[in-house]
Design a protein around this motif. Sequence first.
Motif, PDB file in Angstrom:
ATOM      1  N   ARG A  66       0.899  -1.320  -0.012  1.00  0.00           N
ATOM      2  CA  ARG A  66       0.121  -0.158   0.009  1.00  0.00           C
ATOM      3  C   ARG A  66       0.940   1.240  -0.109  1.00  0.00           C
ATOM      4  O   ARG A  66       0.476   2.461  -0.066  1.00  0.00           O
ATOM      5  N   ARG A  70       3.703   1.907  -5.614  1.00  0.00           N
ATOM      6  CA  ARG A  70       3.148   2.843  -6.359  1.00  0.00           C
ATOM      7  C   ARG A  70       4.330   3.746  -6.846  1.00  0.00           C
ATOM      8  O   ARG A  70       4.038   4.328  -8.181  1.00  0.00           O
ATOM      9  N   TYR A  75      -1.313   0.093  -7.867  1.00  0.00           N
ATOM     10  CA  TYR A  75      -2.305  -0.074  -6.896  1.00  0.00           C
ATOM     11  C   TYR A  75      -2.975  -1.078  -6.859  1.00  0.00           C
ATOM     12  O   TYR A  75      -3.373  -1.590  -7.925  1.00  0.00           O
ATOM     13  N   CYS A 167       3.319   6.580 -10.359  1.00  0.00           N
ATOM     14  CA  CYS A 167       2.650   6.915  -8.954  1.00  0.00           C
ATOM     15  C   CYS A 167       3.461   7.088  -7.788  1.00  0.00           C
ATOM     16  O   CYS A 167       4.714   7.290  -7.858  1.00  0.00           O
ATOM     17  N   GLY A 168       2.813   7.523  -6.704  1.00  0.00           N
ATOM     18  CA  GLY A 168       3.692   7.594  -5.292  1.00  0.00           C
ATOM     19  C   GLY A 168       4.175   9.270  -5.261  1.00  0.00           C
ATOM     20  O   GLY A 168       3.645   9.954  -6.189  1.00  0.00           O
ATOM     21  N   ARG A 172       5.850  12.547 -11.451  1.00  0.00           N
ATOM     22  CA  ARG A 172       4.841  11.602 -12.267  1.00  0.00           C
ATOM     23  C   ARG A 172       5.070  12.003 -13.534  1.00  0.00           C
ATOM     24  O   ARG A 172       5.727  12.762 -14.005  1.00  0.00           O
ATOM     25  N   LYS A 213       2.666  13.521  -4.337  1.00  0.00           N
ATOM     26  CA  LYS A 213       2.875  13.271  -5.768  1.00  0.00           C
ATOM     27  C   LYS A 213       3.225  14.943  -6.458  1.00  0.00           C
ATOM     28  O   LYS A 213       2.927  15.896  -5.789  1.00  0.00           O
TER      29      LYS A 213
END
Length: 560
Positions: A66, A70, A75, A167-168, A172, A213
């Motif tokens: 979780r 990412r 996900y 992601c994360g 991005r 992000k």
Amino acid sequence: MPPTSTTGAKSSRPRRGEGQWALGYREPLNKNEENKKNDDGLNVRQRIIDIYSKAGFDSIDPADLRGRFRWFGLYTQRAPGIDGGKTAVLEPEELDDRYFMLRIRIDGGQLSAAQLRTIGEISTTYARDTADITDRQNVQLHWVRIEDVPEIWEKLEAVGLSSTEACGDTPRVIMGCPLAGVAEDEVLDATPQIQQVHDDHVGSPLFSNLPRKYKTSISGCSAYCTNHEINDVAFVGVVGPDGTPGYDLHVGGGLSTNPMFAQRLGAFVRPDQLSEVWAGVTSVFRDYGYRRLRHRARIKFLIKDWGPAKFREVLEKEYLGYALPDGPAPELDPGQRRDHVGVHRQRDGRNYVGFAARVGRIPGTQLSRIADIAEAHGSDRIRTTADQKLVILDVTDERVEQITAALEAEDLQVRPSTFRRQTMACTGIEFCKLAIVETKDRGAELIDELERRLPDFPEPITINLNGCPNSCARIQVADIGLKGQLVTNSDGEQVEGYQVHLGGGMGLNAAFGRKVRGLKTTSEELPDYIERVLRRYLEQKDDGEAFATWAARANDSDLK
């Protein structure tokens, strides 16, 4: 640019404050920050290859599952059968399915036919033929098993694609105009700068632990199609003081539950400076960004508190070591569409063909078919847009009607209705763990209903559906923005529905949509509501008056 290890030297004694590294506080103030300190998200790739893909879903460390997953675009998707009323009630492990959404980053929206065909083949082989074109030019797949991820990566990387930092709390995908290098009226081609920022900084441990992000756009498009107003950092093509093209720097845009437009720093950036300036802005965010509370960790909150003058001063003095010259603002056209749909001339005399699927949903088999169609008509360049659309470049005059017919035979409309062209939807409750309501099917059904009820509707109306308050589908800047929530129907039952935002937009008259007290609709009544408000608009508008202008002045009763 000062290294991360020295940022604490700016303060002799650590202060809790907002958890800003540059002010001396380096200890994590929440679980997300603790996880990132314990192990860089970039390190999870090898564990996926060596351990998780071999031992299966149950072997995955929850902090990876979780969190760090990412960093490579993964996900867990929503387990089937969980209604929207439970989204905010259940624990993450109760919402998790054993399958993943995989986001493929497509920087600048640029794809070859081979790359698009590879995505299509991955979709059909590993993702149950699912694929969504997002409004950030990515492609998302669903139903991906952890066992298949290394093979998917090998196939992507073989054609120059990846899911790294899709992601994360990372940089991005870099948004860019799909017509870069071919548009007749572009200020400059930003492709080299997009590539350089990607090559210099994506996947670098210097920027793999940002407060949240981080979204970038770099574009020389004169239609401003990458929506610089709502990106964390945006480089907007302008002609500089000496007549040389370059970029106007904007920082701090973002929507979600606290929407803010980006602020101009007033600085002109030469193309050869852009990667260094991007790193400087990103470093300011890394070191001064708020890390204590996740909901305040975006760069928009920092620049709101500082203002653009202080941000520019810190950028220039502490990170660049030189002053940027002042530069002009972009010249925005209030009536210009940004989506590049239709057939239009390129600067080389050929044409680009932009077309619309239904709310960005295109199965993998159809993505492969688009690659075939492009190649059969002499093109090896396909582009994704910031409005969930696709564009094929380099089509000669004699092939325009043929390629148009081939695309429309696939229900990919080159000359779509206003409703097909300008309705967007996020992933929704089908796959997203944050969602409360359905969006994709609802959006597709809405298009069909509005085309039937208002077949000759003449105005450009944007309708954006979002499954939760986070605004992945940009509800606050749509003519009609629909925020998913549970509402009470006429029988007193809690059902899926939407809060309505009216009159939002970007460009010269940028504004967030108006919320009328109590204005909500059930999903079932949505087509009736939109038909009603659009008919009132046509009856009451002045000549040439846009929907947003009318919505801003209309009586509340006329908007219900």
